[in-house]
Design a protein around this motif. Structure first.
Motif, PDB file in Angstrom:
ATOM      1  N   ALA A 130      -4.627  17.969  -9.109  1.00  0.00           N
ATOM      2  CA  ALA A 130      -3.553  17.205  -8.467  1.00  0.00           C
ATOM      3  C   ALA A 130      -3.630  17.339  -6.947  1.00  0.00           C
ATOM      4  N   THR A 131      -3.979  18.517  -6.474  1.00  0.00           N
ATOM      5  CA  THR A 131      -4.120  18.732  -5.032  1.00  0.00           C
ATOM      6  C   THR A 131      -5.251  17.872  -4.482  1.00  0.00           C
ATOM      7  N   PHE A 132      -6.378  17.840  -5.191  1.00  0.00           N
ATOM      8  CA  PHE A 132      -7.512  17.029  -4.761  1.00  0.00           C
ATOM      9  C   PHE A 132      -7.139  15.543  -4.746  1.00  0.00           C
ATOM     10  N   LEU A 133      -6.490  15.077  -5.801  1.00  0.00           N
ATOM     11  CA  LEU A 133      -6.101  13.668  -5.875  1.00  0.00           C
ATOM     12  C   LEU A 133      -5.092  13.314  -4.784  1.00  0.00           C
ATOM     13  N   THR A 134      -4.152  14.212  -4.526  1.00  0.00           N
ATOM     14  CA  THR A 134      -3.170  13.990  -3.465  1.00  0.00           C
ATOM     15  C   THR A 134      -3.867  13.847  -2.114  1.00  0.00           C
ATOM     16  N   GLN A 135      -4.856  14.687  -1.859  1.00  0.00           N
ATOM     17  CA  GLN A 135      -5.615  14.600  -0.608  1.00  0.00           C
ATOM     18  C   GLN A 135      -6.347  13.267  -0.514  1.00  0.00           C
TER      19      GLN A 135
ATOM     20  N   VAL B 101       0.847  -1.198   0.000  1.00  0.00           N
ATOM     21  CA  VAL B 101       0.000   0.000   0.000  1.00  0.00           C
ATOM     22  C   VAL B 101       0.884   1.251   0.000  1.00  0.00           C
ATOM     23  N   THR B 102       1.887   1.262   0.862  1.00  0.00           N
ATOM     24  CA  THR B 102       2.769   2.432   0.969  1.00  0.00           C
ATOM     25  C   THR B 102       3.565   2.641  -0.316  1.00  0.00           C
ATOM     26  N   ARG B 103       4.058   1.562  -0.903  1.00  0.00           N
ATOM     27  CA  ARG B 103       4.793   1.696  -2.178  1.00  0.00           C
ATOM     28  C   ARG B 103       3.913   2.298  -3.264  1.00  0.00           C
ATOM     29  N   GLN B 104       2.692   1.798  -3.384  1.00  0.00           N
ATOM     30  CA  GLN B 104       1.774   2.296  -4.406  1.00  0.00           C
ATOM     31  C   GLN B 104       1.404   3.752  -4.142  1.00  0.00           C
ATOM     32  N   TRP B 105       1.163   4.086  -2.894  1.00  0.00           N
ATOM     33  CA  TRP B 105       0.819   5.456  -2.494  1.00  0.00           C
ATOM     34  C   TRP B 105       1.941   6.419  -2.892  1.00  0.00           C
ATOM     35  N   LYS B 106       3.185   6.054  -2.581  1.00  0.00           N
ATOM     36  CA  LYS B 106       4.322   6.913  -2.918  1.00  0.00           C
ATOM     37  C   LYS B 106       4.478   7.067  -4.426  1.00  0.00           C
TER      38      LYS B 106
ATOM     39  N   LYS C   9       3.600  10.904  -9.147  1.00  0.00           N
ATOM     40  CA  LYS C   9       2.996  11.181 -10.459  1.00  0.00           C
ATOM     41  C   LYS C   9       2.039  12.362 -10.433  1.00  0.00           C
ATOM     42  N   CYS C  10       1.375  12.581  -9.297  1.00  0.00           N
ATOM     43  CA  CYS C  10       0.320  13.607  -9.272  1.00  0.00           C
ATOM     44  C   CYS C  10       0.604  14.741  -8.299  1.00  0.00           C
ATOM     45  N   HIS C  11       1.832  14.897  -7.879  1.00  0.00           N
ATOM     46  CA  HIS C  11       2.131  15.952  -6.900  1.00  0.00           C
ATOM     47  C   HIS C  11       1.788  17.323  -7.484  1.00  0.00           C
ATOM     48  N   PRO C  12       1.104  18.176  -6.729  1.00  0.00           N
ATOM     49  CA  PRO C  12       0.698  19.497  -7.229  1.00  0.00           C
ATOM     50  C   PRO C  12       1.854  20.360  -7.724  1.00  0.00           C
ATOM     51  N   ASP C  13       3.034  20.216  -7.147  1.00  0.00           N
ATOM     52  CA  ASP C  13       4.171  21.026  -7.591  1.00  0.00           C
ATOM     53  C   ASP C  13       4.546  20.763  -9.041  1.00  0.00           C
ATOM     54  N   ARG C  14       4.182  19.604  -9.568  1.00  0.00           N
ATOM     55  CA  ARG C  14       4.482  19.274 -10.967  1.00  0.00           C
ATOM     56  C   ARG C  14       3.654  20.127 -11.928  1.00  0.00           C
ATOM     57  N   TYR C  15       2.585  20.738 -11.413  1.00  0.00           N
ATOM     58  CA  TYR C  15       1.664  21.497 -12.260  1.00  0.00           C
ATOM     59  C   TYR C  15       1.584  22.962 -11.851  1.00  0.00           C
TER      60      TYR C  15
END
Length: 93
Positions: A70-75, A44-49, A54-60
């Protein structure tokens, strides 16, 4: 058809080999991480990381709409990871 299941892969009963008590919310969290219900915490932790990278808000940073998504998905990912973690901690007591 040689590929039959007695139940859908994400809706395993509580009697499954992992023993983690089933709940609709926990099943939703596993689905969000694209993992079968009861996958071990390390997986679970590996997949989460992986998903967070891939979707970190800083990338966008240059696209406010994508950054908001991305912020919503990260949350959502953080919430799912935390709920699964708590469930495993309670199960192991």
């Amino acid at each position: 058809d040689t590929f039959q299941h007695s139940s859908p892969p994400f809706e395993e009963p509580a009697s499954a080999s992992h023993g983690l008590p089933h709940s609709a919310e926990l099943a939703r969290c596993y689905r969000l991480l694209d993992l079968p219900f009861g996958a071990p915490m390390a997986q679970v932790t590996r997949q989460w990381k992986t998903y967070l990278k891939k979707c970190h808000p800083d990338r966008y940073a240059n696209d406010p709409a994508k950054q908001a998504d991305a912020t919503f998905l990260t949350q959502q990912l953080n919430d799912a990871h935390q709920k699964i973690k708590v469930a495993w901690e309670q199960y192991q007591r």
